[in-house]
Design a protein around this motif. Structure first.
Motif, PDB file in Angstrom:
ATOM      1  N   ARG A  69     -21.736  -5.604   1.782  1.00  0.00           N
ATOM      2  CA  ARG A  69     -20.293  -5.517   1.940  1.00  0.00           C
ATOM      3  C   ARG A  69     -19.924  -4.274   2.731  1.00  0.00           C
ATOM      4  O   ARG A  69     -20.625  -3.265   2.691  1.00  0.00           O
ATOM      5  N   CYS A  70     -18.794  -4.362   3.445  1.00  0.00           N
ATOM      6  CA  CYS A  70     -18.288  -3.196   4.181  1.00  0.00           C
ATOM      7  C   CYS A  70     -17.842  -2.141   3.184  1.00  0.00           C
ATOM      8  O   CYS A  70     -17.046  -2.422   2.277  1.00  0.00           O
ATOM      9  N   SER A  71     -18.336  -0.935   3.358  1.00  0.00           N
ATOM     10  CA  SER A  71     -18.118   0.081   2.328  1.00  0.00           C
ATOM     11  C   SER A  71     -17.647   1.390   2.960  1.00  0.00           C
ATOM     12  O   SER A  71     -18.275   1.916   3.871  1.00  0.00           O
ATOM     13  N   LEU A  72     -16.513   1.881   2.465  1.00  0.00           N
ATOM     14  CA  LEU A  72     -16.020   3.223   2.747  1.00  0.00           C
ATOM     15  C   LEU A  72     -15.812   3.916   1.402  1.00  0.00           C
ATOM     16  O   LEU A  72     -15.442   3.275   0.413  1.00  0.00           O
ATOM     17  N   VAL A  73     -16.037   5.219   1.355  1.00  0.00           N
ATOM     18  CA  VAL A  73     -15.966   5.937   0.089  1.00  0.00           C
ATOM     19  C   VAL A  73     -14.754   6.860   0.090  1.00  0.00           C
ATOM     20  O   VAL A  73     -14.236   7.247   1.139  1.00  0.00           O
ATOM     21  N   VAL A  74     -14.290   7.188  -1.105  1.00  0.00           N
ATOM     22  CA  VAL A  74     -13.197   8.145  -1.292  1.00  0.00           C
ATOM     23  C   VAL A  74     -13.745   9.348  -2.036  1.00  0.00           C
ATOM     24  O   VAL A  74     -14.563   9.223  -2.942  1.00  0.00           O
ATOM     25  N   ASN A  75     -13.271  10.521  -1.645  1.00  0.00           N
ATOM     26  CA  ASN A  75     -13.686  11.768  -2.283  1.00  0.00           C
ATOM     27  C   ASN A  75     -12.475  12.374  -2.993  1.00  0.00           C
ATOM     28  O   ASN A  75     -11.570  12.892  -2.355  1.00  0.00           O
ATOM     29  N   GLY A  76     -12.451  12.250  -4.279  1.00  0.00           N
ATOM     30  CA  GLY A  76     -11.332  12.804  -5.026  1.00  0.00           C
ATOM     31  C   GLY A  76     -10.523  11.728  -5.719  1.00  0.00           C
ATOM     32  O   GLY A  76     -10.517  10.552  -5.329  1.00  0.00           O
ATOM     33  N   ILE A  77      -9.798  12.154  -6.764  1.00  0.00           N
ATOM     34  CA  ILE A  77      -9.022  11.226  -7.577  1.00  0.00           C
ATOM     35  C   ILE A  77      -7.812  10.701  -6.812  1.00  0.00           C
ATOM     36  O   ILE A  77      -7.450   9.523  -6.903  1.00  0.00           O
ATOM     37  N   PHE A  78      -7.164  11.568  -6.040  1.00  0.00           N
ATOM     38  CA  PHE A  78      -5.904  11.202  -5.400  1.00  0.00           C
ATOM     39  C   PHE A  78      -6.089  10.722  -3.958  1.00  0.00           C
ATOM     40  O   PHE A  78      -5.099  10.469  -3.273  1.00  0.00           O
ATOM     41  N   SER A  79      -7.320  10.617  -3.479  1.00  0.00           N
ATOM     42  CA  SER A  79      -7.546  10.240  -2.084  1.00  0.00           C
ATOM     43  C   SER A  79      -7.019   8.847  -1.778  1.00  0.00           C
ATOM     44  O   SER A  79      -6.409   8.612  -0.731  1.00  0.00           O
ATOM     45  N   SER A  80      -7.246   7.899  -2.684  1.00  0.00           N
ATOM     46  CA  SER A  80      -6.799   6.526  -2.439  1.00  0.00           C
ATOM     47  C   SER A  80      -5.275   6.443  -2.412  1.00  0.00           C
ATOM     48  O   SER A  80      -4.689   5.691  -1.619  1.00  0.00           O
ATOM     49  N   PHE A  81      -4.606   7.238  -3.286  1.00  0.00           N
ATOM     50  CA  PHE A  81      -3.139   7.235  -3.288  1.00  0.00           C
ATOM     51  C   PHE A  81      -2.587   7.790  -1.980  1.00  0.00           C
ATOM     52  O   PHE A  81      -1.667   7.207  -1.379  1.00  0.00           O
ATOM     53  N   PHE A  82      -3.137   8.925  -1.531  1.00  0.00           N
ATOM     54  CA  PHE A  82      -2.647   9.523  -0.291  1.00  0.00           C
ATOM     55  C   PHE A  82      -3.011   8.668   0.930  1.00  0.00           C
ATOM     56  O   PHE A  82      -2.304   8.687   1.931  1.00  0.00           O
ATOM     57  N   LEU A  83      -4.108   7.923   0.861  1.00  0.00           N
ATOM     58  CA  LEU A  83      -4.437   6.998   1.936  1.00  0.00           C
ATOM     59  C   LEU A  83      -3.350   5.939   2.062  1.00  0.00           C
ATOM     60  O   LEU A  83      -2.865   5.660   3.167  1.00  0.00           O
ATOM     61  N   ARG A  84      -2.970   5.358   0.939  1.00  0.00           N
ATOM     62  CA  ARG A  84      -1.921   4.333   0.963  1.00  0.00           C
ATOM     63  C   ARG A  84      -0.590   4.910   1.429  1.00  0.00           C
ATOM     64  O   ARG A  84       0.139   4.282   2.207  1.00  0.00           O
ATOM     65  N   LEU A  85      -0.276   6.121   0.983  1.00  0.00           N
ATOM     66  CA  LEU A  85       0.980   6.766   1.371  1.00  0.00           C
ATOM     67  C   LEU A  85       0.982   7.098   2.862  1.00  0.00           C
ATOM     68  O   LEU A  85       2.000   6.910   3.551  1.00  0.00           O
ATOM     69  N   LYS A  86      -0.139   7.560   3.374  1.00  0.00           N
ATOM     70  CA  LYS A  86      -0.220   7.915   4.790  1.00  0.00           C
ATOM     71  C   LYS A  86      -0.058   6.684   5.684  1.00  0.00           C
ATOM     72  O   LYS A  86       0.699   6.712   6.665  1.00  0.00           O
ATOM     73  N   ILE A  87      -0.733   5.611   5.340  1.00  0.00           N
ATOM     74  CA  ILE A  87      -0.619   4.400   6.145  1.00  0.00           C
ATOM     75  C   ILE A  87       0.783   3.806   6.033  1.00  0.00           C
ATOM     76  O   ILE A  87       1.351   3.317   7.019  1.00  0.00           O
ATOM     77  N   ALA A  88       1.374   3.859   4.836  1.00  0.00           N
ATOM     78  CA  ALA A  88       2.739   3.361   4.664  1.00  0.00           C
ATOM     79  C   ALA A  88       3.717   4.171   5.508  1.00  0.00           C
ATOM     80  O   ALA A  88       4.641   3.607   6.122  1.00  0.00           O
ATOM     81  N   PHE A  89       3.539   5.493   5.565  1.00  0.00           N
ATOM     82  CA  PHE A  89       4.430   6.335   6.360  1.00  0.00           C
ATOM     83  C   PHE A  89       4.276   6.046   7.854  1.00  0.00           C
ATOM     84  O   PHE A  89       5.277   5.957   8.584  1.00  0.00           O
ATOM     85  N   ILE A  90       3.039   5.899   8.317  1.00  0.00           N
ATOM     86  CA  ILE A  90       2.819   5.615   9.738  1.00  0.00           C
ATOM     87  C   ILE A  90       3.412   4.268  10.117  1.00  0.00           C
ATOM     88  O   ILE A  90       4.083   4.127  11.149  1.00  0.00           O
TER      89      ILE A  90
END
Length: 287
Positions: A69-90
């Motif tokens: 499977r295609c796999s990307l990793v997150v480093n940190g508890i809040f990384s996934s939240f800020f990823l979603r927020l960043k893409i939503a803002f863009i």
């Protein structure tokens, strides 16, 4: 009502400082509300947008984990939240761009001459398509640059690419390509303004082309030869088109008769009533 009375009292349509600040505040509020609404839409449609962004990476064999499977990793508890927020803002910034661009234009336009408005229409009409063409080319090129560097990963080693690293790489590619495609447009605008002549462009053509290749090598995030050429060659082509347009514009400008030709230094210039009326009309259109 009070604002209309003040504008009617001033024949040039100028506004007091406080009225300018109120107008700026109102337009900023409208732009921010549009951005907020666009960000909410981006938050809702995060999944398809993220699938679209990660597709170049997932197309590579090195992106697969042990389960295929295609796999990307997150480093940190809040990384996934800020990823979603960043893409939503863009995405919200892109969706709301017609609103905040209009608010910006509505605030600036009253202070421009008619000729300056035409230049602005020309600039925006060409800048937006050029930017999106550049980002489309960057999206097609992303996987080529990644495949070159991930190709050095041994077969028995898994490439653990963090989400922040990949998203930063993709956004940098999109911005670099999109903004670089705007550079030839500035050449045309400077030529139309009389700042840059086609003769000077031709004289510096070799240095400009060399500078484009150097800039492409430095500005691209991966700095690999394929990505550099993918950015440099279309930019050179666009520059040649801009140089041709500048040449045609200078040629058209040279055909205009000079009303001051043949006059001595102490002879009065001819009085052109039509030109004076045009200048007065331009003055009345200023904010």
């Amino acid at each position: 009502m009070k604002l209309m009375t003040r504008q009617a009292a001033d024949p040039e349509g100028r506004m007091p400082l406080m009225d300018h600040l109120r107008e700026l505040r109102n337009r900023l509020i409208k732009a921010l509300l549009a951005l907020l609404a666009g960000t909410i839409i981006g938050w809702i449609f995060f999944s398809p947008v993220w699938d679209f962004l990660k597709e170049p990476f997932c197309a590579l064999p090195q992106s697969k984990d042990l389960n295929g499977r295609c796999s990307l990793v997150v480093n940190g508890i809040f990384s996934s939240f800020f990823l979603r927020l960043k893409i939503a803002f863009i995405l919200g910034l892109v969706i709301s761009s017609p609103v905040w661009l209009f608010q910006l234009w509505a605030f600036v336009a009253p202070g421009l001459y008619r000729k300056e408005r035409r230049w602005t229409y020309l600039f925006m009409g060409a800048a937006i398509p050029l930017f999106f063409v550049g980002t489309a080319l960057a999206y097609v090129t992303v996987d080529k640059g990644l495949s070159i560097f991930l190709g050095f990963v041994p077969d028995d080693v898994a490439a653990l690419i963090s989400v922040d690293q990949y998203l930063g790489y993709v956004l940098a590619m999109l911005l670099v390509f999109g903004l670089t495609f705007e550079l030839p447009l500035f050449v045309v605008i400077l030529n139309m303004a009389g700042v840059l002549s086609s003769h000077r462009i031709r004289r510096s053509q070799r240095m400009i082309i060399f500078g484009i290749f150097v800039f492409s090598a430095v500005a691209t995030p991966s700095a690999d030869p394929f990505t550099m050429l993918a950015l440099a060659l279309p930019t050179v082509l666009l520059f040649e088109v801009a140089a041709l347009l500048a040449f045609l514009n200078d040629r058209r400008r040279a055909r205009r008769p000079d009303p001051y030709a043949g006059l001595s230094d102490d002879e009065a210039a001819p009085l052109n009533i039509e030109e004076i009326d045009a200048e007065l009309e331009k003055g009345e259109t200023r904010h």
